[in-house]
Design a protein around this motif. Structure first.
Motif, PDB file in Angstrom:
ATOM      1  N   ARG A   1       5.439   6.399  -2.790  1.00 58.34           N
ATOM      2  CA  ARG A   1       5.318   6.521  -4.234  1.00 58.34           C
ATOM      3  C   ARG A   1       5.763   7.887  -4.756  1.00 58.34           C
ATOM      4  NH1 ARG A   1      -0.662   4.339  -5.561  1.00 58.34           N
ATOM      5  NH2 ARG A   1       0.133   4.596  -7.680  1.00 58.34           N
ATOM      6  N   GLY A   2       5.940   8.853  -3.857  1.00 60.66           N
ATOM      7  CA  GLY A   2       6.337  10.179  -4.289  1.00 60.66           C
ATOM      8  C   GLY A   2       7.843  10.379  -4.335  1.00 60.66           C
ATOM      9  N   ASN A   3       8.602   9.369  -3.933  1.00 63.20           N
ATOM     10  CA  ASN A   3      10.052   9.497  -3.890  1.00 63.20           C
ATOM     11  C   ASN A   3      10.669   8.267  -4.528  1.00 63.20           C
ATOM     12  OD1 ASN A   3      12.834   9.111  -2.666  1.00 63.20           O
ATOM     13  ND2 ASN A   3      12.345  11.145  -1.853  1.00 63.20           N
ATOM     14  N   ASN A   4      11.373   8.466  -5.626  1.00 69.79           N
ATOM     15  CA  ASN A   4      11.918   7.347  -6.379  1.00 69.79           C
ATOM     16  C   ASN A   4      12.923   6.542  -5.559  1.00 69.79           C
ATOM     17  OD1 ASN A   4      12.599   5.642  -8.517  1.00 69.79           O
ATOM     18  ND2 ASN A   4      14.200   7.026  -9.253  1.00 69.79           N
ATOM     19  N   ALA A   5      13.843   7.215  -4.914  1.00 69.09           N
ATOM     20  CA  ALA A   5      14.881   6.519  -4.155  1.00 69.09           C
ATOM     21  C   ALA A   5      14.278   5.712  -3.008  1.00 69.09           C
ATOM     22  CB  ALA A   5      15.898   7.528  -3.620  1.00 69.09           C
ATOM     23  N   ARG A   6      13.337   6.326  -2.282  1.00 69.82           N
ATOM     24  CA  ARG A   6      12.700   5.608  -1.172  1.00 69.82           C
ATOM     25  C   ARG A   6      11.863   4.439  -1.680  1.00 69.82           C
ATOM     26  NH1 ARG A   6      10.488  10.676   2.547  1.00 69.82           N
ATOM     27  NH2 ARG A   6      12.547  11.505   3.121  1.00 69.82           N
ATOM     28  N   ALA A   7      11.203   4.618  -2.834  1.00 67.50           N
ATOM     29  CA  ALA A   7      10.396   3.541  -3.399  1.00 67.50           C
ATOM     30  C   ALA A   7      11.271   2.342  -3.752  1.00 67.50           C
ATOM     31  CB  ALA A   7       9.638   4.033  -4.640  1.00 67.50           C
ATOM     32  N   VAL A   8      12.428   2.609  -4.347  1.00 62.73           N
ATOM     33  CA  VAL A   8      13.348   1.524  -4.709  1.00 62.73           C
ATOM     34  C   VAL A   8      13.832   0.806  -3.454  1.00 62.73           C
ATOM     35  CG1 VAL A   8      15.591   1.000  -5.721  1.00 62.73           C
ATOM     36  CG2 VAL A   8      14.055   2.598  -6.867  1.00 62.73           C
TER      37      VAL A   8
ATOM     38  N   ALA B   1       0.842  -1.195   0.000  1.00 60.19           N
ATOM     39  CA  ALA B   1       0.000   0.000   0.000  1.00 60.19           C
ATOM     40  C   ALA B   1       0.879   1.248   0.000  1.00 60.19           C
ATOM     41  CB  ALA B   1      -0.921   0.013   1.217  1.00 60.19           C
ATOM     42  N   LYS B   2       0.319   2.348  -0.464  1.00 64.03           N
ATOM     43  CA  LYS B   2       1.067   3.600  -0.449  1.00 64.03           C
ATOM     44  C   LYS B   2       1.267   4.069   0.989  1.00 64.03           C
ATOM     45  CE  LYS B   2      -3.175   6.211  -1.428  1.00 64.03           C
ATOM     46  NZ  LYS B   2      -3.820   7.144  -2.360  1.00 64.03           N
ATOM     47  N   LYS B   3       2.381   4.743   1.225  1.00 61.24           N
ATOM     48  CA  LYS B   3       2.802   5.088   2.578  1.00 61.24           C
ATOM     49  C   LYS B   3       1.811   6.011   3.283  1.00 61.24           C
ATOM     50  CE  LYS B   3       6.906   6.555   5.144  1.00 61.24           C
ATOM     51  NZ  LYS B   3       6.986   5.260   5.845  1.00 61.24           N
ATOM     52  N   SER B   4       1.071   6.819   2.514  1.00 66.19           N
ATOM     53  CA  SER B   4       0.137   7.761   3.138  1.00 66.19           C
ATOM     54  C   SER B   4      -0.950   7.041   3.933  1.00 66.19           C
ATOM     55  CB  SER B   4      -0.501   8.658   2.071  1.00 66.19           C
ATOM     56  OG  SER B   4      -1.190   7.885   1.107  1.00 66.19           O
TER      57      SER B   4
END
Length: 363
Positions: free
Chosen positions: A150-157, A127-130
């Motif tokens: 989902r709003g941060n590429n590095a954190r998503a990876v 699920a999305k972090k929000s």
């Protein structure tokens, strides 16, 4: 006798209003739709409330990754009985694959009922972090949900890498919807797949198990909520070991085609009514049809007041129309490409954070 009365009397008091309401709305299709929709949401609310206690207890005793299985089965048992909807499963033995990325097509909020029937043990959701900071957050955390920024590429990876490692270490499966959003139509179809789930599977070397729910437009759609049997087919696991990032597009397309073929195969054919005329058709009065004197005169008529239409070249009109249409289509296509090339306000969209699960949002 008094003991039996003490049991059945409260049940009668509770069920009587429900029976009266159902009888009142049964004569109205829309009334029945909203009544059944309310029953379904009521089942969700009741199980979710009970689920908080279950999640807290199981999480404290070391069974947090079985919380979703317990609550899912309970919801299917209650809501399936109340709504009169049953599920027939083909290939359920493939659900025993551990760990696995479970991919399912997504049609509406009714999918929660089918997830309830299919959810295996030791399975979590993404699920999305929000959502972690909403009222659902504590329950999702206690059930082992994987949150993605989902709003941060590095954190998503990093989140995907951590999720993959957790799945391998603890033999946990992850349920995802590769379409990224709901899609329900008369004809069985699916949206293009997002690639986040496939990147996760390849990075972790975990197999993918496709799960296909038949098109149930005949049972549920806007304004109609019926009963019946829904078929689900589980396809054999697809290994990902040895594949690289360059194989993601081909793998995505291949799995989507397999799921689409299965969707067409198991879905009940729905008769789509023919389109009605968009407006009243012109009619010729009987006087004009029967009176030869009212017909249009040819250009060679000898009447002084007769109207002679100018000479028209049909081929010229067709050619001009064709040229205009081609120019219009070209302009529209050019504008469409320009719009697609513009980045979003938050920067370029990343493939790693696509395909997240949508949790508990009714359609």
């Amino acid at each position: 006798m008094s003991f039996l009365l003490s049991i059945f009397k409260p049940i009668a008091y509770i069920s009587l209003p429900v029976i009266l309401v159902r009888t009142a709305v049964s004569s109205s299709p829309m009334g029945l739709y909203y009544f059944r929709r309310g029953l379904y949401l009521g089942c969700m609310t009741a199980i979710a409330t009970w689920g908080i206690v279950v999640a807290a207890t199981m999480s404290a005793t070391g069974y947090r990754y079985d919380v979703n299985w317990v609550i899912a089965r309970a919801f299917y048992a209650v809501a399936g009985t109340v709504m009169g909807i049953k599920v027939e499963v083909e290939g359920e033995e493939h659900m025993l694959t551990k760990p696995a990325v479970l991919l399912s097509n997504h049609q509406s909020m009714l999918d929660i009922l089918f997830v309830g029937r299919m959810m295996p043990k030791r399975t979590s959701i993404m699920a999305k972090k929000s959502l972690q900071y909403t009222p659902l957050g504590p329950f999702m955390s206690m059930s082992g949900a994987v949150f993605i920024d989902r709003g941060n590429n590095a954190r998503a990876v990093r989140s995907l890498e951590a999720a993959g490692q957790l799945m391998k270490d603890r033999k946990i499966s992850l349920w995802m919807y590769p379409e990224g959003t709901r899609h329900l139509s008369k004809e069985p179809d699916m949206l293009p797949f997002k690639k986040g789930a496939f990147h996760l599977a390849l990075q972790s070397g975990i197999p993918i198990v496709p799960i296909v729910t038949e098109n149930y437009w005949r049972i549920y759609r806007d304004g109609f909520f019926g009963t019946g049997v829904v078929k689900i087919r589980v396809l054999p696991p697809i290994p990902t070991e040895g594949l690289t990032v360059n194989d993601v597009p081909a793998l995505t397309e291949r799995i989507r085609n397999q799921m689409l073929d299965a969707l067409h195969d198991i879905s009940v054919k729905v008769e789509v009514p023919a389109e009605e005329p968009r407006g009243p058709q012109p009619t010729i009065p009987n006087e004009i049809q029967s009176d030869p004197s009212t017909t249009l005169s040819s250009p060679n008529t000898e009447d002084e007041g007769a109207f002679s239409p100018p000479d028209v070249n049909p081929e010229g009109i067709l050619e001009a129309t064709r040229t205009s249409s081609v120019a219009s289509i070209s302009s529209s296509d050019s504008n469409h490409r320009e719009q697609r090339s513009e980045p979003s306000e938050n920067g370029a969209e990343t493939e790693e954070d696509e395909g997240m699960v949508l949790v508990g949002r009714p359609t």
